[in-house]
Design a protein around this motif. Structure first.
Motif, PDB file in Angstrom:
ATOM      1  N   THR A 183      40.913  39.898  47.190  1.00 21.74           N
ATOM      2  CA  THR A 183      42.269  40.437  47.349  1.00 21.74           C
ATOM      3  C   THR A 183      43.263  39.411  47.883  1.00 21.74           C
ATOM      4  OG1 THR A 183      41.708  41.262  49.551  1.00 21.74           O
ATOM      5  CG2 THR A 183      41.448  42.798  47.687  1.00 21.74           C
ATOM      6  N   THR A 184      42.796  38.219  48.211  1.00 22.19           N
ATOM      7  CA  THR A 184      43.735  37.208  48.710  1.00 22.19           C
ATOM      8  C   THR A 184      44.447  36.481  47.581  1.00 22.19           C
ATOM      9  OG1 THR A 184      42.031  35.489  48.810  1.00 22.19           O
ATOM     10  CG2 THR A 184      42.347  36.837  50.788  1.00 22.19           C
ATOM     11  N   LEU A 185      43.985  36.666  46.347  1.00 25.52           N
ATOM     12  CA  LEU A 185      44.604  36.014  45.193  1.00 25.52           C
ATOM     13  C   LEU A 185      45.635  36.939  44.556  1.00 25.52           C
ATOM     14  CD1 LEU A 185      41.401  34.552  43.476  1.00 25.52           C
ATOM     15  CD2 LEU A 185      43.051  33.323  44.891  1.00 25.52           C
ATOM     16  N   SER A 186      46.697  36.350  44.024  1.00 26.06           N
ATOM     17  CA  SER A 186      47.690  37.154  43.311  1.00 26.06           C
ATOM     18  C   SER A 186      47.143  37.532  41.929  1.00 26.06           C
ATOM     19  CB  SER A 186      48.989  36.373  43.144  1.00 26.06           C
ATOM     20  OG  SER A 186      48.807  35.326  42.198  1.00 26.06           O
ATOM     21  N   GLU A 222      47.217  34.555  39.603  1.00 26.58           N
ATOM     22  CA  GLU A 222      46.136  33.597  39.852  1.00 26.58           C
ATOM     23  C   GLU A 222      44.812  34.102  39.283  1.00 26.58           C
ATOM     24  OE1 GLU A 222      46.720  31.308  43.968  1.00 26.58           O
ATOM     25  OE2 GLU A 222      46.963  33.489  44.145  1.00 26.58           O
ATOM     26  N   ILE A 223      44.564  35.375  39.471  1.00 22.61           N
ATOM     27  CA  ILE A 223      43.321  35.954  38.961  1.00 22.61           C
ATOM     28  C   ILE A 223      43.308  35.910  37.438  1.00 22.61           C
ATOM     29  CG2 ILE A 223      41.959  38.066  38.789  1.00 22.61           C
ATOM     30  CD1 ILE A 223      42.983  38.758  41.636  1.00 22.61           C
ATOM     31  N   ALA A 224      44.421  36.258  36.812  1.00 22.70           N
ATOM     32  CA  ALA A 224      44.502  36.218  35.340  1.00 22.70           C
ATOM     33  C   ALA A 224      44.237  34.804  34.834  1.00 22.70           C
ATOM     34  CB  ALA A 224      45.861  36.715  34.867  1.00 22.70           C
ATOM     35  N   ASN A 225      44.797  33.809  35.519  1.00 18.13           N
ATOM     36  CA  ASN A 225      44.555  32.418  35.126  1.00 18.13           C
ATOM     37  C   ASN A 225      43.089  32.034  35.296  1.00 18.13           C
ATOM     38  OD1 ASN A 225      47.212  31.968  34.418  1.00 18.13           O
ATOM     39  ND2 ASN A 225      47.770  31.157  36.422  1.00 18.13           N
ATOM     40  N   ARG A 226      42.471  32.507  36.355  1.00 13.35           N
ATOM     41  CA  ARG A 226      41.056  32.202  36.574  1.00 13.35           C
ATOM     42  C   ARG A 226      40.194  32.871  35.506  1.00 13.35           C
ATOM     43  NH1 ARG A 226      39.665  31.123  42.701  1.00 13.35           N
ATOM     44  NH2 ARG A 226      37.587  31.298  41.794  1.00 13.35           N
TER      45      ARG A 226
END
Length: 90
Positions: A26-29, A32-36
């Motif tokens: 939950t610390t990632l936006s 950012e998660i979509a990019n990962r």
């Protein structure tokens, strides 16, 4: 998406697990998660494309990877909607 008929390769399952772990962080936006998620899958789709260029069949692998990516993105979308609803309710 009909989840009763999803067939994934071992690689696609592993990448899906990694994507779900990212979503749980939950610390990632969301961006950012979509990019990962895309990064997890894009590296392997390039390998599949190279194998296809070399004359090997990668159709099943490509479909499994695309299905797993779509499932991960749907889970991300739903989790962000739920987080927004929870935040508004608080």
């Amino acid at each position: 998406m009909d989840t009763r008929t999803i067939e994934l390769t071992d690689l696609a399952r592993g990448l899906l697990r990694a994507s779900l772990a990212d979503i749980a962080n939950t610390t990632l936006s969301a961006g950012e998660i979509a990019n990962r998620i895309d990064g997890h899958f894009d590296r392997h789709l390039v390998k599949v494309a190279n194998n296809e260029k070399a004359g090997e069949s990668g159709k099943g692998q490509r479909e499994a990877l695309e299905t797993a990516r779509a499932l991960a993105r749907e889970v991300l979308r739903i989790s962000r909607i739920e987080a927004n609803v929870s935040a508004k309710a608080a």
